[in-house]
Write a protein that holds these residues in place. Sequence first.
Motif, PDB file in Angstrom:
ATOM      1  N   GLN A 184      50.226  46.629  42.716  1.00  0.00           N
ATOM      2  CA  GLN A 184      50.091  45.179  42.845  1.00  0.00           C
ATOM      3  C   GLN A 184      50.998  44.592  43.930  1.00  0.00           C
ATOM      4  OE1 GLN A 184      47.716  43.702  41.385  1.00  0.00           O
ATOM      5  NE2 GLN A 184      47.139  45.368  40.002  1.00  0.00           N
ATOM      6  N   ALA A 185      51.652  45.448  44.709  1.00  0.00           N
ATOM      7  CA  ALA A 185      52.525  44.961  45.784  1.00  0.00           C
ATOM      8  C   ALA A 185      51.710  44.201  46.832  1.00  0.00           C
ATOM      9  CB  ALA A 185      53.245  46.138  46.433  1.00  0.00           C
ATOM     10  N   ASP A 186      52.366  43.303  47.545  1.00  0.00           N
ATOM     11  CA  ASP A 186      51.665  42.469  48.530  1.00  0.00           C
ATOM     12  C   ASP A 186      50.972  43.292  49.607  1.00  0.00           C
ATOM     13  OD1 ASP A 186      52.393  40.155  47.239  1.00  0.00           O
ATOM     14  OD2 ASP A 186      54.203  39.841  48.445  1.00  0.00           O
ATOM     15  N   ASP A 187      51.552  44.449  49.958  1.00  0.00           N
ATOM     16  CA  ASP A 187      50.951  45.274  51.005  1.00  0.00           C
ATOM     17  C   ASP A 187      50.020  46.353  50.465  1.00  0.00           C
ATOM     18  OD1 ASP A 187      52.878  46.800  49.774  1.00  0.00           O
ATOM     19  OD2 ASP A 187      53.774  47.563  51.626  1.00  0.00           O
ATOM     20  N   SER A 188      49.710  46.284  49.159  1.00  0.00           N
ATOM     21  CA  SER A 188      48.827  47.278  48.562  1.00  0.00           C
ATOM     22  C   SER A 188      47.363  46.932  48.824  1.00  0.00           C
ATOM     23  CB  SER A 188      49.055  47.363  47.051  1.00  0.00           C
ATOM     24  OG  SER A 188      48.074  48.182  46.434  1.00  0.00           O
ATOM     25  N   PRO A 189      46.571  47.866  49.365  1.00  0.00           N
ATOM     26  CA  PRO A 189      45.152  47.608  49.617  1.00  0.00           C
ATOM     27  C   PRO A 189      44.345  47.331  48.350  1.00  0.00           C
ATOM     28  CG  PRO A 189      45.918  49.518  50.860  1.00  0.00           C
ATOM     29  CD  PRO A 189      46.995  49.184  49.888  1.00  0.00           C
ATOM     30  N   VAL A 190      44.887  47.715  47.185  1.00  0.00           N
ATOM     31  CA  VAL A 190      44.131  47.529  45.938  1.00  0.00           C
ATOM     32  C   VAL A 190      44.733  46.424  45.074  1.00  0.00           C
ATOM     33  CG1 VAL A 190      43.261  49.891  45.905  1.00  0.00           C
ATOM     34  CG2 VAL A 190      45.437  49.372  44.778  1.00  0.00           C
ATOM     35  N   LYS A 191      45.604  45.601  45.650  1.00  0.00           N
ATOM     36  CA  LYS A 191      46.208  44.513  44.876  1.00  0.00           C
ATOM     37  C   LYS A 191      45.124  43.611  44.291  1.00  0.00           C
ATOM     38  CE  LYS A 191      49.266  40.518  45.173  1.00  0.00           C
ATOM     39  NZ  LYS A 191      50.121  39.659  46.043  1.00  0.00           N
ATOM     40  N   GLY A 192      45.231  43.302  42.985  1.00  0.00           N
ATOM     41  CA  GLY A 192      44.264  42.437  42.320  1.00  0.00           C
ATOM     42  C   GLY A 192      42.959  43.114  41.961  1.00  0.00           C
ATOM     43  N   LYS A 193      42.845  44.404  42.254  1.00  0.00           N
ATOM     44  CA  LYS A 193      41.597  45.128  41.994  1.00  0.00           C
ATOM     45  C   LYS A 193      41.731  46.176  40.898  1.00  0.00           C
ATOM     46  CE  LYS A 193      40.313  44.754  46.902  1.00  0.00           C
ATOM     47  NZ  LYS A 193      39.969  45.539  48.129  1.00  0.00           N
ATOM     48  N   VAL A 194      42.932  46.253  40.287  1.00  0.00           N
ATOM     49  CA  VAL A 194      43.221  47.351  39.360  1.00  0.00           C
ATOM     50  C   VAL A 194      43.423  46.846  37.941  1.00  0.00           C
ATOM     51  CG1 VAL A 194      44.836  49.235  38.847  1.00  0.00           C
ATOM     52  CG2 VAL A 194      44.297  48.650  41.225  1.00  0.00           C
ATOM     53  N   GLY A 195      42.896  47.597  36.993  1.00  0.00           N
ATOM     54  CA  GLY A 195      43.125  47.336  35.583  1.00  0.00           C
ATOM     55  C   GLY A 195      43.793  48.541  34.955  1.00  0.00           C
ATOM     56  N   SER A 196      44.295  48.385  33.736  1.00  0.00           N
ATOM     57  CA  SER A 196      44.908  49.501  33.029  1.00  0.00           C
ATOM     58  C   SER A 196      44.359  49.566  31.616  1.00  0.00           C
ATOM     59  CB  SER A 196      46.431  49.355  32.992  1.00  0.00           C
ATOM     60  OG  SER A 196      46.807  48.199  32.267  1.00  0.00           O
ATOM     61  N   MET A 197      44.359  50.773  31.067  1.00  0.00           N
ATOM     62  CA  MET A 197      43.850  50.983  29.717  1.00  0.00           C
ATOM     63  C   MET A 197      44.510  52.240  29.144  1.00  0.00           C
ATOM     64  SD  MET A 197      40.046  52.542  30.439  1.00  0.00           S
ATOM     65  CE  MET A 197      39.824  54.227  31.024  1.00  0.00           C
ATOM     66  N   PRO A 198      44.394  52.459  27.840  1.00  0.00           N
ATOM     67  CA  PRO A 198      44.926  53.690  27.259  1.00  0.00           C
ATOM     68  C   PRO A 198      44.196  54.912  27.789  1.00  0.00           C
ATOM     69  CG  PRO A 198      44.558  52.036  25.561  1.00  0.00           C
ATOM     70  CD  PRO A 198      43.889  51.537  26.802  1.00  0.00           C
ATOM     71  N   VAL A 199      44.841  56.059  27.675  1.00  0.00           N
ATOM     72  CA  VAL A 199      44.191  57.324  28.020  1.00  0.00           C
ATOM     73  C   VAL A 199      42.949  57.478  27.142  1.00  0.00           C
ATOM     74  CG1 VAL A 199      44.470  59.833  27.925  1.00  0.00           C
ATOM     75  CG2 VAL A 199      46.327  58.405  28.772  1.00  0.00           C
ATOM     76  N   PRO A 200      41.822  57.935  27.682  1.00  0.00           N
ATOM     77  CA  PRO A 200      40.583  58.024  26.908  1.00  0.00           C
ATOM     78  C   PRO A 200      40.669  58.944  25.684  1.00  0.00           C
ATOM     79  CG  PRO A 200      40.111  58.173  29.242  1.00  0.00           C
ATOM     80  CD  PRO A 200      41.599  58.267  29.101  1.00  0.00           C
ATOM     81  N   ARG A 201      39.774  58.713  24.759  1.00  0.00           N
ATOM     82  CA  ARG A 201      39.633  59.579  23.590  1.00  0.00           C
ATOM     83  C   ARG A 201      38.776  60.787  23.949  1.00  0.00           C
ATOM     84  NH1 ARG A 201      38.665  54.326  21.410  1.00  0.00           N
ATOM     85  NH2 ARG A 201      36.433  54.675  21.560  1.00  0.00           N
ATOM     86  N   GLY A 202      38.915  61.844  23.170  1.00  0.00           N
ATOM     87  CA  GLY A 202      38.086  63.027  23.393  1.00  0.00           C
ATOM     88  C   GLY A 202      36.680  62.857  22.875  1.00  0.00           C
ATOM     89  N   SER A 203      36.497  61.932  21.937  1.00  0.00           N
ATOM     90  CA  SER A 203      35.191  61.623  21.360  1.00  0.00           C
ATOM     91  C   SER A 203      35.296  60.227  20.766  1.00  0.00           C
ATOM     92  CB  SER A 203      34.831  62.636  20.267  1.00  0.00           C
ATOM     93  OG  SER A 203      35.705  62.514  19.159  1.00  0.00           O
ATOM     94  N   PRO A 204      34.168  59.598  20.412  1.00  0.00           N
ATOM     95  CA  PRO A 204      34.248  58.259  19.828  1.00  0.00           C
ATOM     96  C   PRO A 204      35.158  58.201  18.601  1.00  0.00           C
ATOM     97  CG  PRO A 204      32.006  58.733  20.473  1.00  0.00           C
ATOM     98  CD  PRO A 204      32.772  60.011  20.679  1.00  0.00           C
TER      99      PRO A 204
END
Length: 454
Positions: free
Chosen positions: A271-291
Motif C-alpha cells: 500500500q506504499a505510495d510508490d507501489s504499483p498495486v496500491k489500492g488494488k489488494v485485499g487480504s483474507m485467511p489462508v484457504p481451507r482444504g475443503s468446504p
Amino acid sequence: MQVRPASVFILLGYCLVCALHAGAVELTLSVTESNTESIRTVVEDWESITGNRVRIIATDNSSTVTMDRIRTELRSGENRADLYMVDVAWTGLIQEHLADLRPYASGMEKMHLPAAIEAYTYRDRLVALPLFLDAGVMFFRMDLLAKHGVPIPFTWQGLTSAAEKVMRAEREAGNPNLWGYIFQGQPYEGLTCNALEWIFSRNGGTIMEHDGTVTINNPEAVEALAEAASWIGRISPEEVLTFAEEESIAAFQAGNAVFMRNWPFAWNRLQADDSPVKGKVGSMPVPRGSPAGRSPGTMGGWAIAVADASPHRAVAAELALYLTGPLGQKKFCIVDTHIPSIEALFKDQEVIARVPMAVLEIFMSTVSRPTAAAGNKYDHVSRIFFTGVHSVLSGAENPKRRSPTSKQRWSGSAGTAGNKSGKNAWHPEYGVATTPGGDSCTSDGKSFIAGGQT
C-alpha cells in the motif's frame, strides 16, 4: 502518535529505572535486514531517553540462515551482539545462551498475550520478550478478480480455479508475465510454514503431536502436497521454488501475481505510495482444504533476547523492555504493519488504522509448528520436512513415494524414545524419528530408503 496516560506513567517509571545507570553504554543489536529501519526508529527514541547508543547489525532475512549463524556465534562464546531479534520457532535451540528476562521485567510481561509469553518460556525462564506476532495471510488482487467476475475463493481448489481463469484471461489480453499464485518455496523455514498450512487445512495434522508421535504419514498430507506440486508451472512459476518473503513481495508488487501468501508486514509495502498495486489488494485467511476444512495461518513471531554473556546485560534488558513495551511495540507495529503481542494494542485505533481488521482476525484461527514436541531438535525436524517438500514441488520426488509424508523419511534406528503408541516418534537425544524396527534416515533429510510406496 497519540500516547495514552497509562503509557506515560510506564514511560516515566522506565526513565527512573534508566537513571540508575550512570554513564552512556553502547549496545549492539542483531536484527533481520528487512526490519532494520523500523527497529531503528524505536531504538532512536530509547537512545534519546537514556543517552545510551545502539549499533544495529543487519542479518539475513532467511530465518534458517540467521538461526545457523546466531547459534554458532552463541555456542562459540564469540557473540557479536548484546541483543538478538529471534524467531519463535528456534528460540528453544539457543535458550541456554540467553538471559532470563523475568527478573528485569518485574511483571511487565503480563501485558502480553499469555500464549506469546509461554512461547518464549523454558523451564520458567523467560528467554525473550515478544516484539510482534505473525500468521500466514493470503493477499489477492481485488481489481483483477472483479474485472473477470471471479469471487474471492476460500478453498485451495477455488484459489486454483480462480488463479487459472484470471491468469489465462490476462495473458490473452497481453500480460504474459502474470502468474496465479506465489508463495515462499525456497527450502527454508518459510516453506515449512507454507506446507504446514496446506496440510493442516486438509486436516492432515501438524507433522508431529505433542507426545512426539509423527503423524505426517497420512492420506490428507499426501493429497495436500500433490496438489501443491501441481501448481508449479501451472499457476505458479518455477522461480517460486527460490522465493522467500522479499522475492514474493517484489513479484506481487510488480503486478506479476493474482494471489500471494505472505505475512502481515507485506501490507504496508503493497500500500506504499510508490507501489504499483496500491489500492488494488485485499487480504483474507489462508484457504481451507475443503468446504468443511480449516483455514489456518501458521503462527509465527519474533522477539528480543539478551545474550547471557553480554557485559551490559542489565542495560540490554532495559532496551529489550522498551522495544517490546507498549510505546516501542506500538510504534514498531504501526511503522511495519506487524501484529502486536500486547493485548491492549488490539483495540488501539492507530494500530487498527494501519493493520486491516481482516489481518487481525486471522489470529482467530492459526496452526503452530511442532516446536514444543521437537524441543531443541526442531531444527532437524523442520529441515527434514522442508527439504522433502521442496523435492516434491520440484518434481524430484513423488508425494506418494519417499516424500515428506513417507515412513522411510521419518524412520530411524534409535528406538521409540519412550513413545508407546508404536508409531513414528521423535527421539529427543539422537535427533531422529523412529519406528519400531525401522531403518535410519539422516537428520538433514537427504538420505532415503529406496523401495515401495508407503
